[in-house]
Design an enzyme around this catalytic site. Structure first.
Site, PDB file in Angstrom:
ATOM      1  N   ASN A 187      45.425  41.492  37.485  1.00  0.00           N
ATOM      2  CA  ASN A 187      44.406  40.576  36.976  1.00  0.00           C
ATOM      3  C   ASN A 187      44.673  40.403  35.480  1.00  0.00           C
ATOM      4  OD1 ASN A 187      42.138  39.248  36.129  1.00  0.00           O
ATOM      5  ND2 ASN A 187      40.707  40.923  36.577  1.00  0.00           N
TER       6      ASN A 187
ATOM      7  N   LYS B 102      43.215  38.487  33.417  1.00  0.00           N
ATOM      8  CA  LYS B 102      41.994  38.192  32.646  1.00  0.00           C
ATOM      9  C   LYS B 102      42.249  37.016  31.693  1.00  0.00           C
ATOM     10  CE  LYS B 102      40.561  42.917  33.437  1.00  0.00           C
ATOM     11  NZ  LYS B 102      39.778  44.065  33.043  1.00  0.00           N
TER      12      LYS B 102
ATOM     13  N   HIS C  45      33.881  39.949  39.689  1.00  0.00           N
ATOM     14  CA  HIS C  45      34.418  40.956  38.763  1.00  0.00           C
ATOM     15  C   HIS C  45      33.309  41.410  37.820  1.00  0.00           C
ATOM     16  CE1 HIS C  45      36.762  42.907  35.645  1.00  0.00           C
ATOM     17  NE2 HIS C  45      37.733  43.010  36.539  1.00  0.00           N
TER      18      HIS C  45
ATOM     19  N   GLU D 288      33.260  42.005  34.762  1.00  0.00           N
ATOM     20  CA  GLU D 288      33.177  41.283  33.486  1.00  0.00           C
ATOM     21  C   GLU D 288      32.407  39.979  33.643  1.00  0.00           C
ATOM     22  OE1 GLU D 288      37.341  41.395  32.735  1.00  0.00           O
ATOM     23  OE2 GLU D 288      37.195  43.528  32.285  1.00  0.00           O
TER      24      GLU D 288
ATOM     25  N   GLU E  21      35.798  48.872  41.524  1.00  0.00           N
ATOM     26  CA  GLU E  21      36.122  48.952  40.104  1.00  0.00           C
ATOM     27  C   GLU E  21      34.937  49.562  39.357  1.00  0.00           C
ATOM     28  OE1 GLU E  21      39.553  46.025  39.125  1.00  0.00           O
ATOM     29  OE2 GLU E  21      37.657  45.164  38.512  1.00  0.00           O
TER      30      GLU E  21
ATOM     31  N   GLY F 134      39.306  49.283  31.415  1.00  0.00           N
ATOM     32  CA  GLY F 134      39.748  49.078  30.035  1.00  0.00           C
ATOM     33  C   GLY F 134      39.400  50.218  29.108  1.00  0.00           C
TER      34      GLY F 134
ATOM     35  N   SER G  65      41.739  51.229  34.806  1.00  0.00           N
ATOM     36  CA  SER G  65      42.745  52.033  34.107  1.00  0.00           C
ATOM     37  C   SER G  65      43.837  52.565  35.040  1.00  0.00           C
ATOM     38  CB  SER G  65      42.075  53.171  33.328  1.00  0.00           C
ATOM     39  OG  SER G  65      41.209  52.631  32.340  1.00  0.00           O
TER      40      SER G  65
END
Ligand code: 13P
Length: 257
Positions: free
Chosen positions: A9, A11, A95, A97, A171, A177, A217
């Site tokens: 991904n 992003k 996702h 985010e 996730e 991250g 990660s």
């Protein structure tokens, strides 16, 4: 038999030139591996360029989200047919985010309509679920409750045949991250729980066929042990997917079983 899926991904990263380079590196890395599937999710602007590089490689192309609507006056959204037209056959949906307040802050109730629109168009949805650090710290019951809510919302109104076409990505928000990976035991525990949920929501045969991939990660140093867990069927990789060498090693994982 669940074919492992290694997904990158990207992003909100990459010029077209960078995208072409990364895609070419993934093609080289995946060459000769027939026991795994690789997928790239570049930003919308790079889809058509990446599609050209992936042509004939067997690597799947995905959008990072998709509209719930077929087409029309939805400024900034991308319709399912546009993703397909650009060469994508899959799409990431929900996702963290996109969901998180203070990041994009999209309401959870957008997830299922997007997912159904993707299915309707014949795209393979990758539904992301995962708990925040605050939820995890409240204990396992809270974590389970949170994940069950996201799974129930995500799979709402999906028939057995539709549900079969999904990939689930676990996730944990606290591992994205941050450099903090869930341990292989923590990830396996959640993946087994998600599979048990699917068995209860549908049936055992569906639950044993749906791929559940881990994201947060993932790196060359932890991919092998993650992929050695019985219920971890792949990885959704962020940061390390932007580094040719790291993503090559992740694609070329070696599971212990
Ligand atoms: P990182 O691999 O950078 O933690 O990101 C994970 C992720 O969000 C993939 O969708």
């Amino acid at each position: 038999m669940r074919i492992p899926l290694i997904a990158g991904n990207w992003k909100m990263n990459c010029t077209l030139a960078e995208a072409r380079e990364l895609a070419a590196a993934a093609v080289a890395a995946a060459k000769g591996f027939t026991d795994r599937q690789v997928l790239l999710a570049p930003p919308f602007t790079a889809l058509t360029e990446v599609a050209k590089v992936l042509d004939g490689s067997g690597i799947l192309l995905a959008g990072q989200t998709v509209s719930w609507a077929e087409q029309g006056a939805f400024t900034g959204e991308i319709a399912p047919f546009m993703l397909k037209d650009a060469g994508a056959t899959a799409v990431i949906i929900g996702h963290s985010e996109r969901r998180q307040d203070g990041v994009i802050g999209e309401p959870d109730n957008r997830v299922n309509p997007r997912l159904r629109a993707a299915l309707q168009a014949g795209l393979m949805p990758i539904l992301c679920v995962g708990e925040s650090l605050a939820t995890r710290e409240k204990g396992w019951d809270e974590t389970e409750g949170w994940l069950k809510k996201q799974m129930d919302e995500g799979f709402a109104q999906l028939s057995l045949d539709e549900a079969r076409r999904l990939v689930v990505a676990y996730e944990p928000v606290w591992a994205i991250g941050t450099g903090k990976t869930a341990t292989k035991e923590q990830a396996q525990e959640v993946h087994a729980y998600l599979r048990a949920l699917l068995a209860a929501m549908y049936d055992k045969s569906l639950a044993s066929g749906v791929r559940i991939v881990y994201g947060g990660s993932v790196k060359p140093s932890n991919i092998d042990e993650l992929m050695s867990q019985p219920d971890i069927d792949g990885a959704l990789v962020g940061g390390a997917a932007l580094d040719r060498k790291q993503f090559t090693r992740i694609i070329q994982f070696q599971a212990a079983n």
